[in-house]
Design a protein around this motif. Structure first.
Motif, PDB file in Angstrom:
ATOM      1  N   ARG A  20       0.838  -1.195   0.000  1.00  0.00           N
ATOM      2  CA  ARG A  20       0.000   0.000   0.000  1.00  0.00           C
ATOM      3  C   ARG A  20       0.867   1.237   0.000  1.00  0.00           C
ATOM      4  O   ARG A  20       2.001   1.201   0.473  1.00  0.00           O
ATOM      5  N   CYS A  21       0.317   2.326  -0.484  1.00  0.00           N
ATOM      6  CA  CYS A  21       1.017   3.601  -0.453  1.00  0.00           C
ATOM      7  C   CYS A  21       1.107   4.062   1.011  1.00  0.00           C
ATOM      8  O   CYS A  21       0.089   4.140   1.687  1.00  0.00           O
ATOM      9  N   PRO A  22       2.316   4.354   1.507  1.00  0.00           N
ATOM     10  CA  PRO A  22       2.443   4.756   2.905  1.00  0.00           C
ATOM     11  C   PRO A  22       1.731   6.074   3.220  1.00  0.00           C
ATOM     12  O   PRO A  22       1.484   6.372   4.371  1.00  0.00           O
ATOM     13  N   SER A  23       1.389   6.858   2.196  1.00  0.00           N
ATOM     14  CA  SER A  23       0.746   8.143   2.464  1.00  0.00           C
ATOM     15  C   SER A  23      -0.780   8.018   2.507  1.00  0.00           C
ATOM     16  O   SER A  23      -1.403   8.316   3.511  1.00  0.00           O
ATOM     17  N   CYS A  24      -1.421   7.525   1.426  1.00  0.00           N
ATOM     18  CA  CYS A  24      -2.889   7.470   1.402  1.00  0.00           C
ATOM     19  C   CYS A  24      -3.402   6.097   1.811  1.00  0.00           C
ATOM     20  O   CYS A  24      -4.598   5.909   1.986  1.00  0.00           O
ATOM     21  N   ASP A  25      -2.510   5.132   1.941  1.00  0.00           N
ATOM     22  CA  ASP A  25      -2.838   3.769   2.369  1.00  0.00           C
ATOM     23  C   ASP A  25      -3.651   2.984   1.331  1.00  0.00           C
ATOM     24  O   ASP A  25      -4.172   1.913   1.632  1.00  0.00           O
ATOM     25  N   PHE A  35       5.550   5.316  -3.057  1.00  0.00           N
ATOM     26  CA  PHE A  35       4.290   6.037  -2.895  1.00  0.00           C
ATOM     27  C   PHE A  35       3.517   5.945  -4.213  1.00  0.00           C
ATOM     28  O   PHE A  35       4.118   5.768  -5.279  1.00  0.00           O
ATOM     29  N   CYS A  36       2.176   6.096  -4.143  1.00  0.00           N
ATOM     30  CA  CYS A  36       1.385   6.030  -5.368  1.00  0.00           C
ATOM     31  C   CYS A  36       1.607   7.308  -6.186  1.00  0.00           C
ATOM     32  O   CYS A  36       2.155   8.288  -5.682  1.00  0.00           O
ATOM     33  N   LYS A  37       1.152   7.275  -7.426  1.00  0.00           N
ATOM     34  CA  LYS A  37       1.420   8.407  -8.327  1.00  0.00           C
ATOM     35  C   LYS A  37       0.798   9.708  -7.816  1.00  0.00           C
ATOM     36  O   LYS A  37       1.307  10.784  -8.046  1.00  0.00           O
ATOM     37  N   ARG A  38      -0.340   9.584  -7.131  1.00  0.00           N
ATOM     38  CA  ARG A  38      -1.005  10.801  -6.625  1.00  0.00           C
ATOM     39  C   ARG A  38      -0.218  11.402  -5.461  1.00  0.00           C
ATOM     40  O   ARG A  38      -0.111  12.610  -5.333  1.00  0.00           O
ATOM     41  N   CYS A  39       0.332  10.566  -4.592  1.00  0.00           N
ATOM     42  CA  CYS A  39       1.013  11.071  -3.390  1.00  0.00           C
ATOM     43  C   CYS A  39       2.473  11.438  -3.664  1.00  0.00           C
ATOM     44  O   CYS A  39       3.016  12.338  -3.021  1.00  0.00           O
ATOM     45  N   GLU A  40       3.087  10.725  -4.581  1.00  0.00           N
ATOM     46  CA  GLU A  40       4.528  10.902  -4.854  1.00  0.00           C
ATOM     47  C   GLU A  40       4.946  12.387  -4.941  1.00  0.00           C
ATOM     48  O   GLU A  40       5.914  12.796  -4.294  1.00  0.00           O
TER      49      GLU A  40
HETATM   50 ZN   LIG Z   1      -0.883   7.478  -2.121  1.00  0.00          ZN
END
Ligand SMILES: [Zn+2]
Ligand SMILES: [Zn+2]
Length: 238
Positions: A20-25, A35-40
């Protein structure tokens, strides 16, 4: 054989706990590694003008070390953080430590190699986690620094050892001043069941605060003949 077993174990874990993305989970897409493309784009990675000792970002363009490291020399040689300690990273670290999100370790290790891979390979031939005390470990069920250290070892190919043991500590570190912390940390760690002689060690921790924990670990390792001790951590807390 050992590497093969470790790979199998990791793949099984990835099936049970998909990354999972550590930022948005949210679950990561197959082409997303940390991180996912949105959070990166929201994650500030440490680069540019940073303290040569602790890796903190510097305000003045001329300085080589931060005011803190200038005032209090360290026992470890060099340390590097991955990200600035801001909103999404703070929350990510919180879930990594307290929310059972062990799986974030792979994302952090991926970024560790991307940001500091060359430095890690040049500085270390042994990866050692900063150990948690036994009571905390029992309560939390896992030691996040240990999980991260294993992930960095796996991704870098550098040997891992849980060579340090944390002695029982009754006073919570958060409540102590710097000098009280240092006193408290003397003899706080012991090297056990591993020969660290002449090894160049990379300590792995979650958050760097004053550096006194890394110093105490470095003291124990150098005392047992380690050649050099560096450190890597997710971020530097205020
Ligand atoms: Zn994310
Ligand atoms: Zn510094």
């Amino acid at each position: 054989m050992k590497v093969f077993k470790e790979t199998l174990k990791r793949e099984a874990r990835r099936l049970l706990f998909p990354p999972r993305c550590p930022s948005c989970d949210e679950l990561l897409a197959p082409d997303e590694q940390s991180f996912c493309k949105r959070c990166e784009p929201l994650i500030k990675k440490v680069r540019g003008n940073f303290c040569m000792v602790c890796g903190r970002l510097l305000k003045s363009a001329d300085a080589l070390v931060c005011p803190d490291c200038g005032k209090f020399p360290h026992i470890f040689s060099e340390g590097r953080p991955l990200y600035e300690y801001e909103g999404p990273v703070r929350e990510a670290v919180y879930r990594f430590k307290y929310g059972g999100r062990k799986s974030y370790a792979d994302a952090f290790a991926y970024d560790a190699m991307k940001l500091w891979g060359e430095w890690i390979k040049a500085s270390a031939d042994l990866i050692v986690p900063v150990p948690m005390n036994a009571d905390k470990l029992k309560k939390r069920g896992y030691d996040q620094a240990d999980v991260l250290a294993k992930a960095v070892s796996y991704q870098s190919g550098i040997e891992y050892s849980h060579a340090l043991y944390r002695m029982k500590n009754t006073v919570p570190m958060k409540t102590l001043t710097r000098s009280e912390r240092q006193n408290n940390l003397k003899n706080a760690f012991q090297v056990r069941n591993f020969d660290v002689k002449l090894r160049r060690i990379l300590l792995v921790d979650d958050i760097y605060t004053t550096g006194s924990t890394l110093d105490a670990c470095a003291l124990a390792l150098l005392d047992q003949g380690a050649a050099e001790v560096c450190g890597i951590y997710i971020s530097i807390g205020g």
